[in-house]
Design a protein around this motif. Structure first.
Motif, PDB file in Angstrom:
ATOM      1  N   UNK A 157      -3.094   3.218 -14.770  1.00  0.00           N
ATOM      2  CA  UNK A 157      -4.517   2.997 -14.508  1.00  0.00           C
ATOM      3  C   UNK A 157      -4.692   2.045 -13.333  1.00  0.00           C
ATOM      4  N   UNK A 158      -5.652   2.370 -12.463  1.00  0.00           N
ATOM      5  CA  UNK A 158      -5.996   1.587 -11.280  1.00  0.00           C
ATOM      6  C   UNK A 158      -4.979   1.698 -10.148  1.00  0.00           C
ATOM      7  N   UNK A 159      -3.936   2.511 -10.307  1.00  0.00           N
ATOM      8  CA  UNK A 159      -3.039   2.776  -9.175  1.00  0.00           C
ATOM      9  C   UNK A 159      -3.643   3.897  -8.338  1.00  0.00           C
ATOM     10  N   UNK A 160      -3.281   4.019  -7.056  1.00  0.00           N
ATOM     11  CA  UNK A 160      -3.949   4.989  -6.186  1.00  0.00           C
ATOM     12  C   UNK A 160      -3.528   6.434  -6.434  1.00  0.00           C
ATOM     13  N   UNK A 161      -4.509   7.314  -6.457  1.00  0.00           N
ATOM     14  CA  UNK A 161      -4.289   8.755  -6.543  1.00  0.00           C
ATOM     15  C   UNK A 161      -5.217   9.434  -5.543  1.00  0.00           C
ATOM     16  N   UNK A 196       5.072   2.059  -9.044  1.00  0.00           N
ATOM     17  CA  UNK A 196       4.716   1.324 -10.260  1.00  0.00           C
ATOM     18  C   UNK A 196       5.220  -0.118 -10.208  1.00  0.00           C
ATOM     19  N   UNK A 197       6.392  -0.322  -9.606  1.00  0.00           N
ATOM     20  CA  UNK A 197       6.973  -1.648  -9.547  1.00  0.00           C
ATOM     21  C   UNK A 197       6.270  -2.554  -8.540  1.00  0.00           C
ATOM     22  N   UNK A 198       5.749  -1.955  -7.468  1.00  0.00           N
ATOM     23  CA  UNK A 198       5.214  -2.767  -6.373  1.00  0.00           C
ATOM     24  C   UNK A 198       3.694  -2.828  -6.307  1.00  0.00           C
ATOM     25  N   UNK A 199       3.008  -1.838  -6.875  1.00  0.00           N
ATOM     26  CA  UNK A 199       1.552  -1.765  -6.715  1.00  0.00           C
ATOM     27  C   UNK A 199       0.853  -2.916  -7.435  1.00  0.00           C
ATOM     28  N   UNK A 200      -0.008  -3.626  -6.722  1.00  0.00           N
ATOM     29  CA  UNK A 200      -0.772  -4.736  -7.285  1.00  0.00           C
ATOM     30  C   UNK A 200      -2.133  -4.289  -7.801  1.00  0.00           C
ATOM     31  N   UNK A 201      -2.461  -3.020  -7.592  1.00  0.00           N
ATOM     32  CA  UNK A 201      -3.771  -2.482  -7.979  1.00  0.00           C
ATOM     33  C   UNK A 201      -4.886  -3.254  -7.282  1.00  0.00           C
ATOM     34  N   UNK A 202      -4.634  -3.584  -6.018  1.00  0.00           N
ATOM     35  CA  UNK A 202      -5.573  -4.402  -5.256  1.00  0.00           C
ATOM     36  C   UNK A 202      -6.733  -3.604  -4.684  1.00  0.00           C
ATOM     37  N   UNK A 203      -6.604  -2.287  -4.669  1.00  0.00           N
ATOM     38  CA  UNK A 203      -7.691  -1.390  -4.247  1.00  0.00           C
ATOM     39  C   UNK A 203      -7.889  -1.317  -2.730  1.00  0.00           C
ATOM     40  N   UNK A 204      -6.992  -1.926  -1.966  1.00  0.00           N
ATOM     41  CA  UNK A 204      -7.165  -1.906  -0.510  1.00  0.00           C
ATOM     42  C   UNK A 204      -7.013  -0.497   0.058  1.00  0.00           C
ATOM     43  N   UNK A 205      -6.068   0.275  -0.489  1.00  0.00           N
ATOM     44  CA  UNK A 205      -5.850   1.630   0.029  1.00  0.00           C
ATOM     45  C   UNK A 205      -7.087   2.495  -0.183  1.00  0.00           C
ATOM     46  N   UNK A 206      -7.718   2.347  -1.335  1.00  0.00           N
ATOM     47  CA  UNK A 206      -8.937   3.122  -1.598  1.00  0.00           C
ATOM     48  C   UNK A 206     -10.045   2.700  -0.643  1.00  0.00           C
ATOM     49  N   UNK A 258      -1.374  -1.785   2.629  1.00  0.00           N
ATOM     50  CA  UNK A 258      -0.664  -2.072   1.377  1.00  0.00           C
ATOM     51  C   UNK A 258       0.172  -3.336   1.548  1.00  0.00           C
ATOM     52  N   UNK A 259      -0.103  -4.390   0.783  1.00  0.00           N
ATOM     53  CA  UNK A 259       0.576  -5.679   1.011  1.00  0.00           C
ATOM     54  C   UNK A 259       1.997  -5.753   0.460  1.00  0.00           C
ATOM     55  N   UNK A 260       2.384  -4.787  -0.367  1.00  0.00           N
ATOM     56  CA  UNK A 260       3.683  -4.885  -1.034  1.00  0.00           C
ATOM     57  C   UNK A 260       4.667  -3.781  -0.670  1.00  0.00           C
ATOM     58  N   UNK A 261       4.213  -2.801   0.106  1.00  0.00           N
ATOM     59  CA  UNK A 261       5.074  -1.671   0.416  1.00  0.00           C
ATOM     60  C   UNK A 261       5.119  -0.623  -0.682  1.00  0.00           C
ATOM     61  N   UNK A 262       4.181  -0.698  -1.627  1.00  0.00           N
ATOM     62  CA  UNK A 262       4.102   0.325  -2.674  1.00  0.00           C
ATOM     63  C   UNK A 262       3.854   1.696  -2.057  1.00  0.00           C
ATOM     64  N   UNK A 263       3.134   1.715  -0.942  1.00  0.00           N
ATOM     65  CA  UNK A 263       2.972   2.919  -0.134  1.00  0.00           C
ATOM     66  C   UNK A 263       3.867   2.742   1.092  1.00  0.00           C
TER      67      UNK A 263
END
Length: 208
Positions: free
Chosen positions: A78-82, A48-58, A100-105
């Motif tokens: 909303x818009x975070x990866x699942x 939650x802290x790092x995800x930019x909701x950039x949609x690259x992982x999807x 993932x550009x931020x290390x959220x994953x």
């Protein structure tokens, strides 16, 4: 103690109503319950802290298993990866982590960590009604075996890749009995721990 006046009672009721409303709004804003996350996204706070909701992982997922959470999962989520195992399964290719550009994953070891645990639902599994073995060879981790014609999941070996759910024909072209869940579903590790078993009698829409 003086008797409560009508005015003070009404005031107290109003405060309680506002508190209840704030609580409900908080649940809607933050969301409740665990979500199935892609590899490396199991730490909810870090994601939650790092995800930019950039949609690259999807976009990079080769099987289509990565989708995005909806507003119904909470405004913050909303818009975070699942993971949606009706659309695909996780083959642990690592591409979602790489982009993932931020290390959220973060780093993920499929041999030691779990995305979730598969649970057989007897009221939806076709093997209990007309005979079905579609999922029998789906598990590359050998967590799924058939006993007396029915699938049994070894929770220690299962890491929640979702291929069994993806291949399950219940609610696809085998049968349709309403609802959204298939004969075998993957639930988050915390939910599996609360459930305490990998076969449920009538849990087709179970809330765990």
């Amino acid at each position: 103690m003086a008797a409560m006046t009508r005015r003070s009672f009404v005031g107290l009721a109003a405060v309680c109503a506002v508190g209840a409303g704030v609580g409900s709004a908080g649940v809607a804003f933050a969301g409740e319950g665990e979500l199935l996350r892609p590899p490396g996204g199991q730490d909810e706070r870090a994601l939650a802290a790092a995800c930019l909701k950039c949609d690259r992982c999807r976009s990079v997922c080769p099987t289509g298993a990565v989708v995005v959470a909806s507003v119904g999962d909470g405004f913050l989520r909303a818009r975070t990866p699942v993971l949606d195992f009706h659309k695909g399964y996780c083959d642990f290719c690592g591409k979602c982590i790489e982009v993932c550009p931020t290390g959220a994953l973060g780093a993920f070891d499929e041999a030691a960590e779990k995305l979730g645990v598969a649970v057989v639902q007897k009221d939806r599994c076709l093997s209990y009604f007309q005979g079905c073995t579609v999922c029998e060879d789906s598990c590359v981790f050998e967590a799924l075996t058939f006993v007396d014609g029915h699938p049994v999941v070894d929770s220690d070996l299962c890491n929640g890749c979702g291929q069994c759910e993806f291949e399950c024909t219940a609610l696809v072209y085998g049968t349709f009995a309403g609802g959204t869940r298939r004969g075998i579903v993957v639930v988050p590790p915390e939910a599996a721990g609360r459930l305490g078993r990998t076969v449920v009698e009538d849990g087709s829409e179970m809330g765990v």
